[in-house]
Design a protein around this motif. Sequence first.
Motif, PDB file in Angstrom:
ATOM      1  N   ARG A 180       4.821  73.482  41.602  1.00 37.46           N
ATOM      2  CA  ARG A 180       6.173  73.004  41.302  1.00 37.46           C
ATOM      3  C   ARG A 180       7.028  73.173  42.553  1.00 37.46           C
ATOM      4  N   ASN A 181       7.792  72.169  42.831  1.00 36.09           N
ATOM      5  CA  ASN A 181       8.691  72.245  43.971  1.00 36.09           C
ATOM      6  C   ASN A 181       9.999  71.595  43.549  1.00 36.09           C
ATOM      7  N   ASP A 182      11.085  72.290  43.708  1.00 33.79           N
ATOM      8  CA  ASP A 182      12.353  71.767  43.232  1.00 33.79           C
ATOM      9  C   ASP A 182      12.665  70.425  43.861  1.00 33.79           C
ATOM     10  N   ASP A 183      13.099  69.503  43.023  1.00 33.97           N
ATOM     11  CA  ASP A 183      13.556  68.214  43.519  1.00 33.97           C
ATOM     12  C   ASP A 183      14.941  68.423  44.144  1.00 33.97           C
ATOM     13  N   THR A 184      15.266  67.636  45.132  1.00 31.34           N
ATOM     14  CA  THR A 184      16.555  67.767  45.803  1.00 31.34           C
ATOM     15  C   THR A 184      17.349  66.485  45.626  1.00 31.34           C
ATOM     16  N   LEU A 185      18.643  66.584  45.844  1.00 30.96           N
ATOM     17  CA  LEU A 185      19.495  65.396  45.774  1.00 30.96           C
ATOM     18  C   LEU A 185      19.033  64.362  46.792  1.00 30.96           C
ATOM     19  N   ARG A 186      18.686  64.829  47.983  1.00 31.71           N
ATOM     20  CA  ARG A 186      18.199  63.913  49.020  1.00 31.71           C
ATOM     21  C   ARG A 186      16.944  63.183  48.547  1.00 31.71           C
ATOM     22  N   GLY A 187      16.013  63.912  47.943  1.00 34.85           N
ATOM     23  CA  GLY A 187      14.793  63.291  47.453  1.00 34.85           C
ATOM     24  C   GLY A 187      15.065  62.251  46.388  1.00 34.85           C
ATOM     25  N   LYS A 188      15.992  62.556  45.499  1.00 36.88           N
ATOM     26  CA  LYS A 188      16.340  61.604  44.441  1.00 36.88           C
ATOM     27  C   LYS A 188      16.976  60.338  45.016  1.00 36.88           C
ATOM     28  N   VAL A 189      17.859  60.513  45.989  1.00 34.52           N
ATOM     29  CA  VAL A 189      18.511  59.352  46.609  1.00 34.52           C
ATOM     30  C   VAL A 189      17.484  58.512  47.361  1.00 34.52           C
ATOM     31  N   TRP A 190      16.590  59.141  48.086  1.00 33.82           N
ATOM     32  CA  TRP A 190      15.555  58.393  48.803  1.00 33.82           C
ATOM     33  C   TRP A 190      14.737  57.535  47.844  1.00 33.82           C
ATOM     34  N   ARG A 191      14.298  58.131  46.743  1.00 29.81           N
ATOM     35  CA  ARG A 191      13.489  57.370  45.781  1.00 29.81           C
ATOM     36  C   ARG A 191      14.286  56.217  45.177  1.00 29.81           C
ATOM     37  N   LEU A 192      15.550  56.470  44.907  1.00 28.97           N
ATOM     38  CA  LEU A 192      16.404  55.416  44.356  1.00 28.97           C
ATOM     39  C   LEU A 192      16.523  54.252  45.332  1.00 28.97           C
ATOM     40  N   MET A 193      16.778  54.550  46.597  1.00 30.52           N
ATOM     41  CA  MET A 193      16.973  53.501  47.601  1.00 30.52           C
ATOM     42  C   MET A 193      15.671  52.763  47.907  1.00 30.52           C
ATOM     43  N   LEU A 194      14.542  53.453  47.755  1.00 30.00           N
ATOM     44  CA  LEU A 194      13.243  52.838  48.050  1.00 30.00           C
ATOM     45  C   LEU A 194      12.606  52.195  46.818  1.00 30.00           C
TER      46      LEU A 194
ATOM     47  N   ALA B 123       4.039  59.136  45.305  1.00 27.05           N
ATOM     48  CA  ALA B 123       4.485  57.804  44.903  1.00 27.05           C
ATOM     49  C   ALA B 123       5.386  57.173  45.962  1.00 27.05           C
ATOM     50  N   THR B 124       6.256  57.979  46.558  1.00 31.42           N
ATOM     51  CA  THR B 124       7.163  57.469  47.588  1.00 31.42           C
ATOM     52  C   THR B 124       6.398  57.119  48.858  1.00 31.42           C
ATOM     53  N   PHE B 125       5.458  57.966  49.213  1.00 30.03           N
ATOM     54  CA  PHE B 125       4.617  57.708  50.391  1.00 30.03           C
ATOM     55  C   PHE B 125       3.852  56.394  50.220  1.00 30.03           C
ATOM     56  N   ALA B 126       3.281  56.178  49.042  1.00 28.47           N
ATOM     57  CA  ALA B 126       2.542  54.940  48.778  1.00 28.47           C
ATOM     58  C   ALA B 126       3.455  53.729  48.866  1.00 28.47           C
ATOM     59  N   ALA B 127       4.679  53.852  48.365  1.00 27.86           N
ATOM     60  CA  ALA B 127       5.627  52.736  48.428  1.00 27.86           C
ATOM     61  C   ALA B 127       5.985  52.394  49.869  1.00 27.86           C
ATOM     62  N   LEU B 128       6.171  53.406  50.684  1.00 31.48           N
ATOM     63  CA  LEU B 128       6.484  53.163  52.095  1.00 31.48           C
ATOM     64  C   LEU B 128       5.321  52.462  52.794  1.00 31.48           C
ATOM     65  N   MET B 129       4.116  52.961  52.572  1.00 26.99           N
ATOM     66  CA  MET B 129       2.943  52.425  53.255  1.00 26.99           C
ATOM     67  C   MET B 129       2.561  51.026  52.777  1.00 26.99           C
ATOM     68  N   LYS B 130       2.736  50.755  51.509  1.00 27.55           N
ATOM     69  CA  LYS B 130       2.261  49.500  50.935  1.00 27.55           C
ATOM     70  C   LYS B 130       3.341  48.430  50.832  1.00 27.55           C
ATOM     71  N   VAL B 131       4.623  48.848  50.785  1.00 26.91           N
ATOM     72  CA  VAL B 131       5.699  47.880  50.545  1.00 26.91           C
ATOM     73  C   VAL B 131       6.694  47.809  51.702  1.00 26.91           C
ATOM     74  N   HIS B 132       7.208  48.951  52.125  1.00 25.63           N
ATOM     75  CA  HIS B 132       8.337  48.948  53.054  1.00 25.63           C
ATOM     76  C   HIS B 132       7.940  48.780  54.517  1.00 25.63           C
ATOM     77  N   PHE B 133       6.889  49.457  54.980  1.00 26.30           N
ATOM     78  CA  PHE B 133       6.421  49.189  56.351  1.00 26.30           C
ATOM     79  C   PHE B 133       4.898  49.189  56.412  1.00 26.30           C
ATOM     80  N   PRO B 134       4.260  48.248  55.728  1.00 23.42           N
ATOM     81  CA  PRO B 134       2.789  48.177  55.728  1.00 23.42           C
ATOM     82  C   PRO B 134       2.194  47.873  57.096  1.00 23.42           C
ATOM     83  N   THR B 135       2.956  47.251  57.991  1.00 25.46           N
ATOM     84  CA  THR B 135       2.427  46.905  59.307  1.00 25.46           C
ATOM     85  C   THR B 135       2.345  48.111  60.236  1.00 25.46           C
ATOM     86  N   TYR B 136       3.079  49.173  59.927  1.00 21.31           N
ATOM     87  CA  TYR B 136       3.176  50.309  60.851  1.00 21.31           C
ATOM     88  C   TYR B 136       1.902  51.138  60.909  1.00 21.31           C
ATOM     89  N   PHE B 137       1.284  51.359  59.771  1.00 22.26           N
ATOM     90  CA  PHE B 137       0.118  52.239  59.732  1.00 22.26           C
ATOM     91  C   PHE B 137      -1.120  51.498  59.236  1.00 22.26           C
TER      92      PHE B 137
END
Length: 333
Positions: free
Chosen positions: A25-39, A125-139
Amino acid sequence: SNQASIALGGRLLTKIGGSLPIMRRNDDTLRGKVWRLMLGVSKLDASDYRLQITKEESHAYYSKIRGDTKRTFFTSEEYNSRVSEERLVRVLNSFVHRYEQPYCQGMDAIAAGLLYVMPELNAFATFAALMKVHFPTYFYSDKNRKKDLIGAFSGSYLAWHVIKICDHEIYEHLKSLPAFHPYTYLFPLVASFQAIAQPFKELMRLWDFLFCFGVHLNCVLAAAQIIVNKKLLLNQNVRVLQQILSQRNWMNKRLNARDCIDCAMGLIQILRKPKHGKLWCDISEHASKFDAAVRIKVEYDTGVSLKEVATEKNLLEKEANFKQQKSTENDEQ
């Protein structure tokens, strides 16, 4: 037998901290919630992730993953006090299993930053979204290696172009230095998604900007880091300058996120002018569209502007022919 397979899997998994990995378990943070919302990350599949983490280490990529995770943000107390290597390895190993995608150097830094601000399942889930949707060309990496990290390469060229347009003085200064090329110092910054810039807390603020305004602005933020440190760079000899721009000591590890973001916002105003329409379009597309990323790299490598209707295959052939021609000319000389 099935029991033998289970025993083997248990022995292998002890290398990352236990016979059966446990999602701490790792506490969720406001920053983490905002990142997921924006992504746009809203759906979590805990059952699927639990399935992935029970799989053994990836035979093809585990050693490469461990080689990187041992060094990920190694000097950052903030990061290491919160994120264990075990969790980072688990996210990366699960990703290559789940999506059958090769591991590329630099992925560890992205996953690590996410784990710092959110629980493991959310980070995956966020890592997968970044790699597959937001910047798939980078990695991206393929067997032919023709498109490996194509987005990061094109982003490095775009950052160099932004510097040329927005601050010609620093552009000419860096261009005149012996043995210097945009890749020398811009590629590690762009390819790491700014992660070579420290301290860690300031890096998190850069990611706030990128996740909220768009990850395609990674190359603009790279240019901003150069321009913000213009006075420092103009007053150094070549030897010191190479140290300041090195991957391990980028800008003397004195990142000021607010200054860089303010500068980037100013650059965006310049780049959105009609006369820079093509460049702005390239910036907008290089992280998510392979055709655009390949075209950008070929254009800068060859110095020839290509029509957008050209196919990806033709673009790669043009680049290969250009390199062969240059090699032949060098041999004749």
